[in-house]
Design a protein around this motif. Sequence first.
Motif, PDB file in Angstrom:
ATOM      1  N   MET A   1       1.005  -1.016   0.393  1.00 52.66           N
ATOM      2  CA  MET A   1       0.439   0.136  -0.370  1.00 52.66           C
ATOM      3  C   MET A   1       0.960   1.661  -0.287  1.00 52.66           C
ATOM      4  SD  MET A   1      -2.779   0.942   3.169  1.00 52.66           S
ATOM      5  CE  MET A   1      -4.341  -0.715   2.731  1.00 52.66           C
ATOM      6  N   ASP A   2       0.481   2.205  -0.764  1.00 51.48           N
ATOM      7  CA  ASP A   2       1.275   3.151  -0.439  1.00 51.48           C
ATOM      8  C   ASP A   2       0.384   3.894  -0.257  1.00 51.48           C
ATOM      9  OD1 ASP A   2      -0.880   4.202  -2.193  1.00 51.48           O
ATOM     10  OD2 ASP A   2       0.329   5.010  -4.187  1.00 51.48           O
ATOM     11  N   ARG A   3       1.806   5.151  -0.255  1.00 48.80           N
ATOM     12  CA  ARG A   3       1.104   6.581   1.265  1.00 48.80           C
ATOM     13  C   ARG A   3      -0.200   6.762   1.280  1.00 48.80           C
ATOM     14  NH1 ARG A   3       5.636  10.377  -0.619  1.00 48.80           N
ATOM     15  NH2 ARG A   3       6.252   8.927  -1.217  1.00 48.80           N
ATOM     16  N   HIS A   4      -0.301   7.003  -0.355  1.00 46.88           N
ATOM     17  CA  HIS A   4      -2.341   7.964  -0.857  1.00 46.88           C
ATOM     18  C   HIS A   4      -2.882   6.328  -0.758  1.00 46.88           C
ATOM     19  CE1 HIS A   4       0.695  10.733  -2.943  1.00 46.88           C
ATOM     20  NE2 HIS A   4      -0.063  11.405  -2.368  1.00 46.88           N
ATOM     21  N   SER A  29      -2.836  14.490  -1.901  1.00 42.44           N
ATOM     22  CA  SER A  29      -3.816  13.620  -0.582  1.00 42.44           C
ATOM     23  C   SER A  29      -4.743  14.930  -0.553  1.00 42.44           C
ATOM     24  CB  SER A  29      -2.233  13.860   0.736  1.00 42.44           C
ATOM     25  OG  SER A  29      -1.090  15.112   0.442  1.00 42.44           O
ATOM     26  N   ASP A 133       5.027  11.902   6.999  1.00 42.73           N
ATOM     27  CA  ASP A 133       5.418  11.619   5.449  1.00 42.73           C
ATOM     28  C   ASP A 133       6.636  10.680   5.438  1.00 42.73           C
ATOM     29  OD1 ASP A 133       4.869   9.265   3.171  1.00 42.73           O
ATOM     30  OD2 ASP A 133       4.249  12.027   1.741  1.00 42.73           O
ATOM     31  N   ASP A 134       7.188   9.968   4.940  1.00 46.61           N
ATOM     32  CA  ASP A 134       8.835   9.652   4.556  1.00 46.61           C
ATOM     33  C   ASP A 134       9.825   9.861   5.553  1.00 46.61           C
ATOM     34  OD1 ASP A 134       8.454  10.914   1.379  1.00 46.61           O
ATOM     35  OD2 ASP A 134       8.210  12.520   1.814  1.00 46.61           O
ATOM     36  N   ALA A 151      14.259  10.018  -5.714  1.00 45.95           N
ATOM     37  CA  ALA A 151      12.863   9.622  -4.404  1.00 45.95           C
ATOM     38  C   ALA A 151      13.605  10.345  -2.946  1.00 45.95           C
ATOM     39  CB  ALA A 151      12.641   8.596  -3.565  1.00 45.95           C
ATOM     40  N   THR A 177       4.978   1.729   4.451  1.00 48.48           N
ATOM     41  CA  THR A 177       4.015   2.025   3.317  1.00 48.48           C
ATOM     42  C   THR A 177       5.485   1.996   2.418  1.00 48.48           C
ATOM     43  OG1 THR A 177       3.588   4.362   3.940  1.00 48.48           O
ATOM     44  CG2 THR A 177       1.924   3.125   4.641  1.00 48.48           C
ATOM     45  N   SER A 178       4.709   1.817   0.442  1.00 46.99           N
ATOM     46  CA  SER A 178       5.434   2.703  -0.235  1.00 46.99           C
ATOM     47  C   SER A 178       5.343   4.009  -0.725  1.00 46.99           C
ATOM     48  CB  SER A 178       4.984   1.808  -1.324  1.00 46.99           C
ATOM     49  OG  SER A 178       4.614   1.571  -1.885  1.00 46.99           O
ATOM     50  N   PRO A 179       6.321   4.460  -0.909  1.00 46.61           N
ATOM     51  CA  PRO A 179       8.179   4.020  -1.393  1.00 46.61           C
ATOM     52  C   PRO A 179       9.579   4.313   0.002  1.00 46.61           C
ATOM     53  CG  PRO A 179       7.625   6.044  -2.254  1.00 46.61           C
ATOM     54  CD  PRO A 179       6.766   6.405  -1.946  1.00 46.61           C
ATOM     55  N   THR A 180       8.108   5.056   1.008  1.00 48.95           N
ATOM     56  CA  THR A 180       9.611   5.634   1.758  1.00 48.95           C
ATOM     57  C   THR A 180       8.493   5.997   3.432  1.00 48.95           C
ATOM     58  OG1 THR A 180       8.810   7.956   0.866  1.00 48.95           O
ATOM     59  CG2 THR A 180      11.024   6.966   0.671  1.00 48.95           C
TER      60      THR A 180
END
Length: 263
Positions: A1-4, A29, A133-134, A151, A177-180
């Motif tokens: 699952m990505d951040r969004h 977002s 995030d990140d 990235a 979560t992907s990517p970071t």
Amino acid sequence: MDRHGFLRRLHQVYRPRNYLEIGVNDGRSLALSRVPSVAIDPAFKVVKSISCDVHLVKATSDSFFARKDPLLHLRTGRNPFRALARRDPLAVLGGDPKLELSFIDGMHLFEFALRDFINVERHSRWSSVIVFDDMLPRNVDEAARDRHTGAWTGDVFKVAQVLRRLRPDLVVVEVDTSPTGVVVVFGADPDSKVLPERYDDIEKEYIKPDPQEVPDEVLLRKNAVQPEALLDAPFWPALIRARNLNRGRSAFTALRGRIEEVS
């Protein structure tokens, strides 16, 4: 699952009644919000359709929070709290509006992210949810303060270290979560003075020249939970009910263990 994907599900699971975002960028977002929102970015370039009542602020987060009444938008205009107050006094947060869901994705430098947390926490309650995030760089290059990769997380991963060390009253959950990666913080205390009073010393201790020393547990995500595990956890209904009933901080003591079971 990505951040969004994670944020989308978080909106659905937690059902916040307001939303704050630091670092709008192209609006992907922000487009997930359906509630009164405040979004801050000195150079946003929104290309997504926005479906919420939003105060979009072109400013740095530091200058925004220095305003006399930065969250005025959340108690004016089409804010549903007014109508809610007439029907259910217990659901009113009272006084200054309190942030319920906040997403910190601003400048990717430790000191900026830490100040963002300090400012957001000041306007939150223990039942609020704060997301960074990140926070899980995949290599040392991504974690550099001086960006030289596509990235880029910068050294904001250190904020989680500071919160765990100096604010054990919080629950800090790393999420894979992907990517970071993201970090979710529970148990905010707007009355805490630990971070603002020690900010200068923290800054001196944690700001280091590149290359950054990134712990293996961060690079390998040893402590990170799967996003589905957090989003499907059984504590959410109790957290939402305590938030809606404006329960005091003592309610966090009872709920804390259930949140920590996930992490």
